[in-house]
Design an enzyme around this catalytic site. Structure first.
Site, mmCIF file in Angstrom:
data_model
loop_
_atom_site.group_PDB
_atom_site.id
_atom_site.type_symbol
_atom_site.label_atom_id
_atom_site.label_comp_id
_atom_site.label_asym_id
_atom_site.label_seq_id
_atom_site.Cartn_x
_atom_site.Cartn_y
_atom_site.Cartn_z
ATOM 1 N N GLY A 1 14.421 -5.736 22.910
ATOM 2 C CA GLY A 1 13.310 -5.081 23.612
ATOM 3 C C GLY A 1 12.596 -4.153 22.634
ATOM 4 O O GLY A 1 12.710 -4.306 21.408
ATOM 5 N N PHE A 2 11.882 -3.173 23.154
ATOM 6 C CA PHE A 2 11.146 -2.255 22.271
ATOM 7 C C PHE A 2 12.087 -1.561 21.291
ATOM 8 O O PHE A 2 11.781 -1.425 20.110
ATOM 9 C CB PHE A 2 10.414 -1.189 23.080
ATOM 10 C CG PHE A 2 9.247 -1.703 23.854
ATOM 11 C CD1 PHE A 2 8.138 -2.210 23.205
ATOM 12 C CD2 PHE A 2 9.246 -1.682 25.239
ATOM 13 C CE1 PHE A 2 7.052 -2.694 23.906
ATOM 14 C CE2 PHE A 2 8.164 -2.159 25.963
ATOM 15 C CZ PHE A 2 7.071 -2.664 25.297
ATOM 16 N N VAL B 1 25.805 -10.444 24.901
ATOM 17 C CA VAL B 1 26.944 -9.625 24.492
ATOM 18 C C VAL B 1 27.713 -9.198 25.737
ATOM 19 O O VAL B 1 27.144 -8.639 26.680
ATOM 20 C CB VAL B 1 26.469 -8.394 23.692
ATOM 21 C CG1 VAL B 1 27.618 -7.416 23.466
ATOM 22 C CG2 VAL B 1 25.878 -8.843 22.359
ATOM 23 N N GLU C 1 1.739 -0.034 40.689
ATOM 24 C CA GLU C 1 0.946 -1.029 39.953
ATOM 25 C C GLU C 1 1.035 -2.392 40.645
ATOM 26 O O GLU C 1 0.041 -3.103 40.773
ATOM 27 C CB GLU C 1 1.439 -1.119 38.501
ATOM 28 C CG GLU C 1 1.112 0.158 37.729
ATOM 29 C CD GLU C 1 1.438 0.103 36.239
ATOM 30 O OE1 GLU C 1 2.341 -0.650 35.855
ATOM 31 O OE2 GLU C 1 0.779 0.825 35.472
#
Ligand code: FAD
Length: 444
Positions: free
Chosen positions: A17-18, A84, A175
């Site tokens: 991810g980020f 994992v 949103e």
């Protein structure tokens, strides 16, 4: 060269991810270190735009990028598609669900979050979370599936076919509710000629007294006004008590017939955090020092959503993309400091502010240290700038994103593709007539 012959230090990064990509990018291209980046998907997903996929405004390829492609030119980075299962802190190794053991000199745990249903009965079984690309595609198919079903058989509207319940009044819920209202008003009304699209109901439920809790009072009013204008019905200060196959009940006795409940009600640490039980703190997340090393586990570091990263006021930094990206880079810095014997430095988060889009044409942003509040087009520009920067942390070309953003704010409409047919399939005989109006709240 075999692993044994390779003199370079080995860093294992769990999660692309980020945070994981930020850490890996920081280490890519070095000749004294090699990186194994492990993710259960072969792509990085841009979570801030998941709701756009769910509401058919964007295709999945717009928000997911191949991890191999991201690091194709970095000879010292190996991408592995694996999940994992556990981490052995003493051995500095991870074990995958296939039983492979991968050991390193350092491990950066960046496995993100998972939805938290807070033990709400039926939520895990019947609600649609919005945390991954798979979730977004499943939700999109369910949204389209109920429209298709109601178009074939209008009597299903009485069974909640056109009622949508969004749980959670944070940015995800707000949103999604705004984008869903736009989808109904702009696209469904035009494309479903035989359907009473005006029967659509969008409910937004939150336990708190306001939407977008961490924002200012003005922002609370603004978002309620915009969503109200879009026809979203708000249920504030009330908990969801049960989610069934065909209904939702609220703590005030309200019962809503629905076949589509979206869960944006909270997140918690993913299961892999449980491999380091001594370090687990609030939300099951890993406690880290200011340099992002995991307390009591030398050689193990954590970044992004999975970590409780200390903020200057003693609280933890929020679960945000910019926190994840910056902390991933910093975790890599700490790893290199440890491997080369340099002193570590503390992580300082450069806060860009908080922001949310409320459907097309409306956005809210609180920017800078004094949380200067912006609404409308200017807030959207701030949103676009911050998210473009987030995206550049992951890949180099972002022109398509910026051009999408400008189009989206004013005019773009996406394709309605029903591809996850299993999510679109509904057993209308299951929970067909749940007990409604328990407290005098007749609903569709
Ligand atoms: C719907 C939604 C909207 C959002 N909107 C915004 C926004 O507008 N702005 C903003 O700043 N933030 C936003 N966020 C928050 C932001 O996306 C997260 O804070 C950020 O993605 C966290 O990054 P991360 O790298 O820690 O985790 P993630 O991005 O979740 O990445 C974790 C990675 O780890 C992998 N993984 C997990 N477990 C394992 C395992 N056991 N084995 C192998 N791989 C594993 C996952 O596949 C994933 O690729 C939003 C989040 C959501 C869900």
């Amino acid at each position: 060269m075999s692993d044994a012959e390779d003199q370079r230090r080995h860093v294992v990064v769990v999660g692309g991810g980020f945070a994981g990509v930020g850490a890996t990018r920081r280490l890519a291209g070095r000749d004294d270190v090699r990186v194994t980046l492990i993710d259960r998907n072969n792509y990085h997903q841009f979570q801030p735009l998941l709701y756009q996929v769910a509401t058919s405004q964007l295709a999945s390829s717009d928000i997911a990028y191949s991890l191999r492609k991201l690091f194709a030119e970095d000879e010292n980075v190996a991408v592995k598609l694996a999940e994992v299962e556990t981490i052995d802190a003493a051995a500095r190794s991870v074990t995958t669900t296939d039983g492979d053991v991968i050991a390193g000199d350092a491990i950066i745990v960046a496995a993100g979050s998972q939805p938290n249903f807070f033990r709400t009965p039926g939520a895990a079984e019947h609600a649609f979370p919005l945390y991954s690309l798979d979730d977004a595609l499943a939700l999109r198919s369910r949204i389209l599936g109920v429209f298709e079903a109601a178009d074939r058989d209008a009597s299903l509207i009485d069974q909640g076919a056109l009622a949508f319940v969004v749980v959670g009044g944070g940015p995800t819920g707000v949103e999604l509710a705004g984008a869903l209202a736009d989808l109904v008003a702009e696209t469904m009304a035009e494309e479903y000629h035989d359907l009473a699209v005006s029967s659509v109901q969008i409910h937004l439920v939150d336990l708190g007294p306001t939407l977008l809790g961490p924002f200012s009072e003005d922002a609370h009013e603004y978002v309620a006004k915009i969503l109200g204008r879009k026809g979203v019905r708000m249920h504030l200060g009330v908990a969801v008590t049960e989610v069934g196959a065909g209904h939702v009940t609220l703590a005030d006795g309200t019962a809503i017939r629905t076949r589509c409940v979206v869960w944006g009600g909270g997140i918690k640490a993913p299961p892999v955090a449980g491999a380091l039980p001594d370090a687990q703190g609030r939300g099951g997340r890993l406690a880290v020092s200011s340099d992002l090393s995991v307390a009591g586990a030398p050689g193990i570091y954590a970044a992004g959503d999975i970590a409780n990263i200390p903020a200057p006021d003693g609280s933890a930094l929020p679960q945000l993309g910019s926190v994840a990206l910056q902390s991933g880079v910093h975790a890599a810095n700490t790893v290199m400091a440890d491997l080369t014997g340099e002193p570590r430095s503390p992580f300082h988060y450069h806060d860009k502010g908080i922001m949310a889009m409320i459907g097309r044409g409306a956005a809210i942003a609180e920017v800078g240290p004094h949380r200067h509040e912006l609404h409308g087009a200017i807030a959207f520009s701030a949103w676009l700038g911050v998210h473009a920067q987030l995206m550049t942390g992951v890949r180099n070309r972002i022109d398509a994103f910026v051009s999408w953003g400008s189009d989206y704010f004013s005019k773009r409409r996406g394709p309605q593709i029903l591809d996850h047919t299993d999510a679109a399939e509904i057993d209308w005989d299951e929970d067909p007539a749940p007990p409604l109006a328990a407290a005098g709240h007749p609903q569709p």
